[in-house]
Design a protein around this motif. Sequence first.
Motif, short mmCIF file in Angstrom:
data_model
loop_
_atom_site.label_atom_id
_atom_site.label_comp_id
_atom_site.label_asym_id
_atom_site.label_seq_id
_atom_site.Cartn_x
_atom_site.Cartn_y
_atom_site.Cartn_z
N UNK A 67 0.82 -1.21 0.00
CA UNK A 67 0.00 0.00 0.00
C UNK A 67 0.85 1.26 0.00
N UNK A 68 1.91 1.26 0.78
CA UNK A 68 2.79 2.43 0.86
C UNK A 68 3.45 2.74 -0.48
N UNK A 69 3.73 1.69 -1.25
CA UNK A 69 4.40 1.89 -2.54
C UNK A 69 3.47 2.42 -3.62
N UNK A 70 2.19 2.58 -3.30
CA UNK A 70 1.28 3.25 -4.23
C UNK A 70 1.43 4.77 -4.14
N UNK A 71 2.12 5.25 -3.10
CA UNK A 71 2.37 6.68 -2.92
C UNK A 71 3.54 7.10 -3.80
N UNK A 72 3.43 8.14 -4.60
CA UNK A 72 4.55 8.60 -5.44
C UNK A 72 5.79 8.90 -4.59
N UNK A 73 6.93 8.34 -5.01
CA UNK A 73 8.17 8.55 -4.29
C UNK A 73 8.46 7.50 -3.23
N UNK A 76 10.49 0.71 -2.48
CA UNK A 76 10.68 -0.38 -1.52
C UNK A 76 11.43 0.02 -0.26
N UNK A 77 12.51 0.81 -0.42
CA UNK A 77 13.33 1.17 0.74
C UNK A 77 12.58 2.11 1.67
N UNK A 78 11.89 3.11 1.12
CA UNK A 78 11.14 4.06 1.94
C UNK A 78 10.00 3.35 2.65
N UNK A 79 9.31 2.47 1.94
CA UNK A 79 8.21 1.71 2.54
C UNK A 79 8.71 0.83 3.69
N UNK A 133 11.65 12.52 3.42
CA UNK A 133 11.95 13.78 2.73
C UNK A 133 12.45 13.51 1.31
N UNK A 134 13.27 12.48 1.16
CA UNK A 134 13.75 12.09 -0.17
C UNK A 134 12.57 11.63 -1.03
N UNK A 135 11.66 10.89 -0.42
CA UNK A 135 10.48 10.40 -1.15
C UNK A 135 9.62 11.56 -1.66
N UNK A 170 4.80 19.26 1.87
CA UNK A 170 4.58 18.09 1.02
C UNK A 170 4.92 16.80 1.78
N UNK A 171 6.02 16.83 2.53
CA UNK A 171 6.40 15.66 3.35
C UNK A 171 5.29 15.36 4.34
#
Length: 199
Positions: A67-73, A76-79, A133-135, A170-171
């Motif tokens: 589900x988290x990977x449906x968010x732009x940015x 896999x690592x951020x999720x 923040x990178x995402x 945005x973050x």
Amino acid sequence: RHSSIKATNRINHLWGLANDSIGCQRSLSCDLNLQLLLEDAQRVQSRIKRIDHEIKNQCSSLEDYSLLQTIPGYGPWVAACFIAYFGNINNYVHHRQLTKYAGIDLEYSQSGKFHSRAMISKKGNTILRYAICTAALRSMRNPFIAAYCRKKLLSKGETSVTKAKLRIKLVDKFLRAAFVILKEKKPFDVQLFVNPVIN
């Protein structure tokens, strides 16, 4: 493999230019040192790939990870960072708790009549803050998010201060979206993100 070959070719090209220039000649000791550095870099790259592969194996069965990977940015690592540091989303009752834990909540300093400009506290988890923040920056590649940001900048004025404020907002907006997504178990809706329904 391809990146290491490319790096080696680039270094050899630079060495060739250095040999033709004025200065110290290329020596065997320099060649050896350079080769050792390249081997170290290749080992690190190999370990990173192995860790990334293991993270995907461990998280692939988790619904929240997908589900988290449906968010732009949010790759896999951020999720994975989100799940690892925030844990179970049901432990939180408001998205502001996520904001504070990540250290992107705003704070002010005051001395007499002086009030400083609002700045993020940076009191939360450093790795988590870097990830989200990178995402958010990476999300601007999405045409809808990019258009949303341009619209905000046009209304506020395109200065370094407004750009910095927009990035933080945005973050926070993405954290709020992630909170709702995980609570309701619904994928990210970019149209709802840029045009929220106000009840």
